[in-house]
Design an enzyme around this catalytic site. Sequence first.
Site, PDB file in Angstrom:
ATOM      1  N   CYS A 284      11.677  23.190  -4.633  1.00  9.86           N
ATOM      2  CA  CYS A 284      12.279  22.807  -3.354  1.00  9.86           C
ATOM      3  C   CYS A 284      11.478  23.584  -2.324  1.00  9.86           C
ATOM      4  O   CYS A 284      11.272  24.796  -2.490  1.00  9.86           O
ATOM      5  CB  CYS A 284      13.748  23.201  -3.304  1.00  9.86           C
ATOM      6  SG  CYS A 284      14.472  23.035  -1.660  1.00  9.86           S
TER       7      CYS A 284
ATOM      8  N   CYS B  27       9.039  17.786   0.933  1.00 10.84           N
ATOM      9  CA  CYS B  27      10.394  17.925   0.407  1.00 10.84           C
ATOM     10  C   CYS B  27      10.395  17.341  -0.997  1.00 10.84           C
ATOM     11  O   CYS B  27      10.057  16.153  -1.178  1.00 10.84           O
ATOM     12  CB  CYS B  27      11.356  17.158   1.318  1.00 10.84           C
ATOM     13  SG  CYS B  27      13.034  17.033   0.683  1.00 10.84           S
TER      14      CYS B  27
HETATM   15  N1  DGL Z   1      13.443  21.018   1.124  1.00  6.91           N
HETATM   16  C1  DGL Z   1      14.047  20.038   0.296  1.00  6.91           C
HETATM   17  C2  DGL Z   1      13.338  19.974  -1.057  1.00  6.91           C
HETATM   18  O1  DGL Z   1      12.185  20.349  -1.163  1.00  6.91           O
HETATM   19  C3  DGL Z   1      15.529  20.060   0.016  1.00  6.91           C
HETATM   20  C4  DGL Z   1      16.535  20.582   0.907  1.00  6.91           C
HETATM   21  C5  DGL Z   1      17.761  19.713   1.013  1.00  6.91           C
HETATM   22  O2  DGL Z   1      18.644  19.731   0.129  1.00  6.91           O
HETATM   23  O3  DGL Z   1      17.812  19.002   2.014  1.00  6.91           O
HETATM   24  O4  DGL Z   1      13.879  19.500  -2.018  1.00  6.91           O
END
Ligand code: DGL
Length: 266
Positions: free
Chosen positions: A194, A80
């Site tokens: 993301c 993430c």
């Molecule tokens: N998957 C997360 C990232 O890579 C973000 C998603 C969220 O806002 O929770 O930033």
Amino acid sequence: MSVTPPAPDAPVLLFDSGVGGLSVLAELRRELPAAPVLYAADLAGLPYGSKTEAQVAARVCGLLGRMAERFHPRLICIACNTASTIALGMVREVLEVPIVGTVPAIKPAALATRSGAIGLLGTEATIRQAYVDRLEAEFAQGKHLLRHAAPELVAAAEAKLRGLPVDQGAIARAVAGLRDQPHGAEVDTVVLACTHFPLLRDELAAAFGPGMALVDGAVGIARRIAYLTEGQAMARSIPDRAVVTADPGPLAAALASYGLATIERF
Ligand code: DGL
């Protein structure tokens, strides 16, 4: 000093707020098919992108500390960008297990661009991080890095994996958010900063049109995990599983389609 090797079935723990880490899991399976995997989705905390730095750091440090104690992972990957750009340093300070982060792929994008204009799509929290400023200063000097927060894409990816139609308006708004900035028309490379966004690669590629390079960090992360676990015994003695902090509902089928056969509440 001798270090005890991890048990053969000690998992690689992939952590995200939701389904984004599955884009990293897909590459990890290609790179390291024998690795036992535990996928952790903090669905109760989703989305991280609209939270404060303190909220994200507290959740991520707290959850990973408890998960490390319970599951004894050989390695934790914070799959993430939001959590990594905010809390990677803190998590490394408090846990002894090796931690791999996921940070915006500005370096490969800067190498790939011909026009010198790079777009970056991330969450609201990610695009304002000093971590991103540092990557820009180090790797994209002399280039134009255009940032745009696209939280709607997180929701769109979550919906897609729940079997719902993708919100094409959200895709179009993300594209326009870059195109409409100064130098936006010159952008030839977009960083998907993301982990949710590669799950919408086809939709984004269609909306940007031909010739746009969409760059993410998943392959590099999978290779880094392979490098850090090289020589370790690996055995998938139980089926790979997921842990979630809220009811996954229709997401269970998507998790199963990634080989995560059992889902536990954490
Ligand atoms: N998957 C997360 C990232 O890579 C973000 C998603 C969220 O806002 O929770 O930033």
